[in-house]
Design an enzyme around this catalytic site. Structure first.
Site: not given
Ligand code: NAD
Length: 236
Positions: A62, A112, A120, A180, A206, A222
């Site tokens: 990651r 998060h 550490c 989400s 969505e 977005a």
């Molecule tokens: P989630 O993956 O549960 O939800 C993502 C949401 O974004 C969905 O509702 C989806 O429809 C929407 N989405 C997808 N593509 C999009 C776009 N182009 N424009 C607008 N909306 C879009 O994510 P969450 O609610 O952030 O929860 C996930 C957890 O996962 C967090 O706690 C985070 O720490 C971790 N995470 C972080 C990353 C990162 O840092 N980039 C990546 C994956 C997971």
């Protein structure tokens, strides 16, 4: 939506969706998997205790992905908002990437944790970390090989909750972007902000699990919705 000229205090919550167009996969989209791993395996203290090597490798990957990714138009628009909006602003992100900062925002809180930070377990120090952890590097503070990813896993307390709830209490606009609404406590921020009198706006690809809690939901990518909304706020 209420006239933006009245807005003096904005809290924004961002989730994995805002970084999707930068090539970082979202979390539990269809199948409960994060990059092909069940979240229980890679995002819980129990998963780490069971197989630390697998979890360290997962976050090493990651970290490398984050370093290669670039902020997209949505991150850049929030960077512009941060520079040009004269009222109070806090960007609370669930994301562990640093794309808000590289998009020019500084008023950012990583509830998060951060993939470019290591924690550490021996002396509690945190260090900026660009490399790998699977090889058990020594902590620069105490020399012990006890570094874990500085990530809040399921079952652990998110960072700076007091500061977040204080900001939600003062907000007159709460905006949720690309999340989400499935992960608590962040999923409850909209109700908290509403109860305190803020208007609430959701920008998401969505409808989310929490859409019905928002005064307004705009659906789309977005990279399109966020620059449009930032223009509205800054022109008011
Ligand atoms: P989630 O993956 O549960 O939800 C993502 C949401 O974004 C969905 O509702 C989806 O429809 C929407 N989405 C997808 N593509 C999009 C776009 N182009 N424009 C607008 N909306 C879009 O994510 P969450 O609610 O952030 O929860 C996930 C957890 O996962 C967090 O706690 C985070 O720490 C971790 N995470 C972080 C990353 C990162 O840092 N980039 C990546 C994956 C997971």
């Amino acid at each position: 939506m209420r006239n933006n000229s009245n807005i003096r205090n904005i809290v924004i919550l961002t989730g994995a969706g805002i970084s999707a167009e930068s090539g970082l996969k979202t979390f539990r989209a269809e199948d409960g998997l994060w990059e092909n791993h069940p979240v229980e395996q890679v995002a819980t203290p129990e998963g780490f205790a069971r197989d630390p090597d697998l979890v360290q490798r997962f976050y090493d990957e990651r970290r490398a992905q984050v370093r290669a990714a670039k902020p997209n138009a949505a991150h850049q628009a929030l960077g512009r908002l941060d520079r040009e909006f004269s009222g109070d602003l806090l960007i609370v992100t669930q994301n562990i990437d640093d794309l808000h900062e590289r998009g020019g925002a500084s008023r950012v809180l990583h509830m998060h944790g951060e993939s470019l930070s290591a924690w550490c377990q021996a002396c509690d120090a945190r260090h900026r970390w660009d490399g790998t952890l699977r090889d058990g590097p020594a902590c620069p503070s105490c020399g012990e090989a006890a570094m874990r990813p500085d990530i809040v896993w399921f079952g652990e307390m998110p960072y700076q909750m007091d500061r977040i709830f204080d900001a939600l209490a003062d907000a007159d606009l709460f905006v949720s972007i690309g999340t989400s609404g499935a992960v608590y406590p962040a999923a409850g921020f909209v109700q908290q902000a509403s109860a305190n009198g803020a208007r609430t706006l959701e920008l998401n690809l969505e409808e989310s699990m929490g859409s019905s809690n928002f005064d307004e939901t705009r659906l789309g990518a977005a990279s399109e919705l966020v620059p449009e909304w930032v223009d509205e706020v800054l022109k008011a």
